[in-house]
Design a protein around this motif. Structure first.
Motif, PDB file in Angstrom:
ATOM      1  N   ILE A 206       0.854  -1.186   0.000  1.00  0.00           N
ATOM      2  CA  ILE A 206       0.000   0.000   0.000  1.00  0.00           C
ATOM      3  C   ILE A 206       0.888   1.233   0.000  1.00  0.00           C
ATOM      4  O   ILE A 206       1.769   1.380   0.863  1.00  0.00           O
ATOM      5  CB  ILE A 206      -0.943   0.031   1.216  1.00  0.00           C
ATOM      6  N   ALA A 207       0.681   2.107  -0.976  1.00  0.00           N
ATOM      7  CA  ALA A 207       1.416   3.367  -1.031  1.00  0.00           C
ATOM      8  C   ALA A 207       0.683   4.410  -0.205  1.00  0.00           C
ATOM      9  O   ALA A 207      -0.543   4.510  -0.265  1.00  0.00           O
ATOM     10  CB  ALA A 207       1.551   3.843  -2.481  1.00  0.00           C
ATOM     11  N   THR A 208       1.423   5.167   0.582  1.00  0.00           N
ATOM     12  CA  THR A 208       0.826   6.233   1.387  1.00  0.00           C
ATOM     13  C   THR A 208       1.765   7.418   1.430  1.00  0.00           C
ATOM     14  O   THR A 208       2.913   7.341   0.972  1.00  0.00           O
ATOM     15  CB  THR A 208       0.504   5.730   2.811  1.00  0.00           C
ATOM     16  N   GLU A 209       1.293   8.524   1.959  1.00  0.00           N
ATOM     17  CA  GLU A 209       2.053   9.768   1.917  1.00  0.00           C
ATOM     18  C   GLU A 209       3.255   9.711   2.852  1.00  0.00           C
ATOM     19  O   GLU A 209       3.197   9.138   3.942  1.00  0.00           O
ATOM     20  CB  GLU A 209       1.136  10.934   2.288  1.00  0.00           C
ATOM     21  N   ALA A 210       4.350  10.334   2.429  1.00  0.00           N
ATOM     22  CA  ALA A 210       5.588  10.294   3.209  1.00  0.00           C
ATOM     23  C   ALA A 210       5.456  11.020   4.537  1.00  0.00           C
ATOM     24  O   ALA A 210       6.201  10.731   5.478  1.00  0.00           O
ATOM     25  CB  ALA A 210       6.736  10.884   2.392  1.00  0.00           C
ATOM     26  N   PHE A 211       4.543  11.984   4.630  1.00  0.00           N
ATOM     27  CA  PHE A 211       4.245  12.654   5.893  1.00  0.00           C
ATOM     28  C   PHE A 211       2.868  12.205   6.367  1.00  0.00           C
ATOM     29  O   PHE A 211       1.902  12.248   5.602  1.00  0.00           O
ATOM     30  CB  PHE A 211       4.258  14.174   5.721  1.00  0.00           C
ATOM     31  N   GLY A 212       2.778  11.800   7.610  1.00  0.00           N
ATOM     32  CA  GLY A 212       1.505  11.355   8.148  1.00  0.00           C
ATOM     33  C   GLY A 212       1.680  10.785   9.537  1.00  0.00           C
ATOM     34  O   GLY A 212       2.749  10.897  10.155  1.00  0.00           O
ATOM     35  N   LEU A 213       0.628  10.178  10.058  1.00  0.00           N
ATOM     36  CA  LEU A 213       0.663   9.565  11.376  1.00  0.00           C
ATOM     37  C   LEU A 213       1.415   8.244  11.329  1.00  0.00           C
ATOM     38  O   LEU A 213       1.201   7.423  10.428  1.00  0.00           O
ATOM     39  CB  LEU A 213      -0.763   9.321  11.883  1.00  0.00           C
ATOM     40  N   THR A 214       2.295   8.027  12.304  1.00  0.00           N
ATOM     41  CA  THR A 214       3.027   6.757  12.323  1.00  0.00           C
ATOM     42  C   THR A 214       2.081   5.575  12.465  1.00  0.00           C
ATOM     43  O   THR A 214       2.382   4.478  12.004  1.00  0.00           O
ATOM     44  CB  THR A 214       4.044   6.743  13.480  1.00  0.00           C
ATOM     45  N   GLY A 215       0.932   5.800  13.100  1.00  0.00           N
ATOM     46  CA  GLY A 215      -0.019   4.712  13.270  1.00  0.00           C
ATOM     47  C   GLY A 215      -0.545   4.155  11.965  1.00  0.00           C
ATOM     48  O   GLY A 215      -0.930   2.983  11.890  1.00  0.00           O
ATOM     49  N   ILE A 216      -0.562   5.001  10.907  1.00  0.00           N
ATOM     50  CA  ILE A 216      -1.031   4.524   9.603  1.00  0.00           C
ATOM     51  C   ILE A 216      -0.102   3.433   9.084  1.00  0.00           C
ATOM     52  O   ILE A 216      -0.538   2.330   8.717  1.00  0.00           O
ATOM     53  CB  ILE A 216      -1.092   5.692   8.598  1.00  0.00           C
TER      54      ILE A 216
END
Length: 481
Positions: A206-216
């Protein structure tokens, strides 16, 4: 001057020594709570009664109570007075939403917990609409059939799914029918269930944004999937980097924490990627209702409802303690998500679902969101005005929506030093690097949440923040050594 409460309902020795009566009263009450002489739940005398007993001004007592409420030692409820808050025996700093569990900032022996909380990720909990929620709960419970209190559809109560479908279509532009909604116990569970279904279908990445919540990233990894991080620039996530991913998780309405929306070109690009590859887009509608410069940006899901899972939650609009979130899924995924939900915890609590359904149906949810949007905009404006007045050379960004701002640090200041100095001054705040999942280079900055402090503490919190940011870089750097 040792004093005894004589007429307030019970006796308690307070030693108010020193020339500053309010400071002495705050310290005496703090000590009484800390040592257990005032147990959790103990109701305190009214400010008028205590002021009369101690022979001091009523405003002095009211201000002391307000300060201790803001610090978390006391709680104040309309109609119930002021009482001692529930708290651990040895209070420590709250963990920010961007941290991994167990990674709390260390507090040196003798340091007090932060007095003012400017961490991002939480609404103003004192603004929860208690009276409206209680009235909706009463109406919902009286109208509910008896079987509503039994085991029910794991997708959620039909009343709530119908109310959510109407609201999401009207307010967020989501293309939805009630049968496409699955109600979950918060966003973390919703994402976990979705990852579980995708892994069962053969997904690996799953690709996700480089900045975000560590929980994601933690949730993705806990389900056996590999997170792939997409760089973020002023147009949002660079979705062209999703090659090889089975799904893309985005915050298109308001990137967390940087604050920009996903640009129209990037929206078109990611929808085309999903259509060409058969991949899935997961839309986390983070802060979607709280936009201040124009009407809220519509959901990405409306562009490709067969390729997007829309995820929403009541955590920011109402309170995270409700533990209610929802997925709007393409039809082929609904049955699998419902089965995963049934296996996880069978169903969400029926009473909260019925109450939220009534809260939506009667229009009180819309009214509450509008009130909070106005209140948070005023807070945002006060934050920006204070910093521009006191530290005019700083850049404040990501302020078009949401409950936080990104404040670039002055030259010479580091995030670690600024956060440490803030803690020493009773201010809880986090650096942007706490949300930097892929170690993407960036200018040092603080992520400042402006929704959390109670109203009476907001001015003091801003004053401490601006004083901190006005510090010379060399002074702040020395603090870190």
């Amino acid at each position: 001057m040792p004093e005894i409460w004589a007429t307030s309902g019970f006796d308690l020795h307070l030693d108010l020594t020193g020339p500053r009566v309010r400071t002495a009263l705050e310290g005496a009450l703090r000590d009484a709570v800390r040592t257990g002489r005032l147990a959790a739940g103990t109701r305190l005398p009214s400010s008028r009664s205590l002021a009369r007993d101690l022979g001091i001004a009523r405003n002095t007592v009211a201000e002391a109570y307000g300060q201790l409420v803001g610090e978390g030692w006391l709680v104040a409820r309309q109609g119930s007075g002021t009482s001692v808050a529930d708290r651990p025996a040895k209070p420590g700093p709250a963990r920010g939403p961007g941290r991994r569990a167990g990674a709390e900032t260390a507090v040196a022996p003798g340091d007090a917990p932060p007095r003012y909380n400017l961490r991002a990720g939480s609404p103003d909990l004192a603004s929860f609409p208690r009276a409206g929620w209680l009235a909706a709960s009463r109406r919902a419970l009286l109208a509910a059939p008896s079987d509503a209190l039994g085991y029910t559809d794991p997708r959620g109560r039909p009343e709530l799914r119908a109310a959510l479908a109407e609201y999401l279509a009207r307010a967020r532009g989501v293309r939805v029918t009630p049968d496409r909604i699955v109600v979950c116990s918060g966003f973390t569970q919703a994402l976990g269930l979705l990852c579980q279904v995708l892994r069962t279908r053969g997904a690996t990445t799953i690709a996700t944004e480089a900045f975000g919540l560590t929980g994601i990233a933690d949730t993705v990894a806990s389900q056996g999937l590999r997170p792939l991080f997409l760089p973020v620039d002023p147009q949002g996530a660079r979705v062209g980097g999703a090659t090889g991913a089975d799904a893309v998780l985005l915050t298109p309405a308001h990137q967390f924490p940087l604050g920009q929306p996903l640009s129209p070109a990037r929206r078109t690009e990611v929808v085309r990627w999903a259509a060409d590859t058969g991949g899935l887009i997961i839309e986390d509608d983070y802060d979607g209702e709280f936009r201040y410069d124009r009407q809220p940006i519509g959901a990405l899901q409306s562009l490709a409802p067969d390729h997007v899972v829309y995820a929403g939650t009541a955590s920011k609009t109402l309170a995270p303690g409700l533990r209610l979130a929802w997925l709007v899924a393409p039809a082929p995924l609904v049955a699998e998500l419902a089965a995963a939900k049934a296996a996880a915890d069978r169903q969400c609590g029926a009473l909260d679902q019925l109450t939220l359904a009534e809260f939506l149906a009667c229009g009180e949810y819309d009214r509450h969101v509008r009130r909070r949007r106005l209140a948070y905009r005023r807070r945002r404006d006060r934050l920006v005005e204070t910093l521009r007045r006191d530290v005019p050379h700083l850049r404040v960004r990501g302020i078009a929506a949401g409950l936080h701002a990104v404040v670039d640090l002055p030259d010479g200041q580091t995030e670690g030093a600024a956060v440490a100095l803030a803690a020493r001054r009773g201010l809880a705040v986090e650096g942007l690097d706490a949300y930097n999942l892929a170690r993407q280079p960036h200018r040092p900055a603080l992520v400042v949440g402006y929704a959390t402090p109670p109203d009476h503490a907001f001015t003091a919190a801003l004053a401490r923040l601006s004083a901190l940011l006005a510090e010379p870089g060399e002074s702040t750097a020395a603090t870190a050594r």
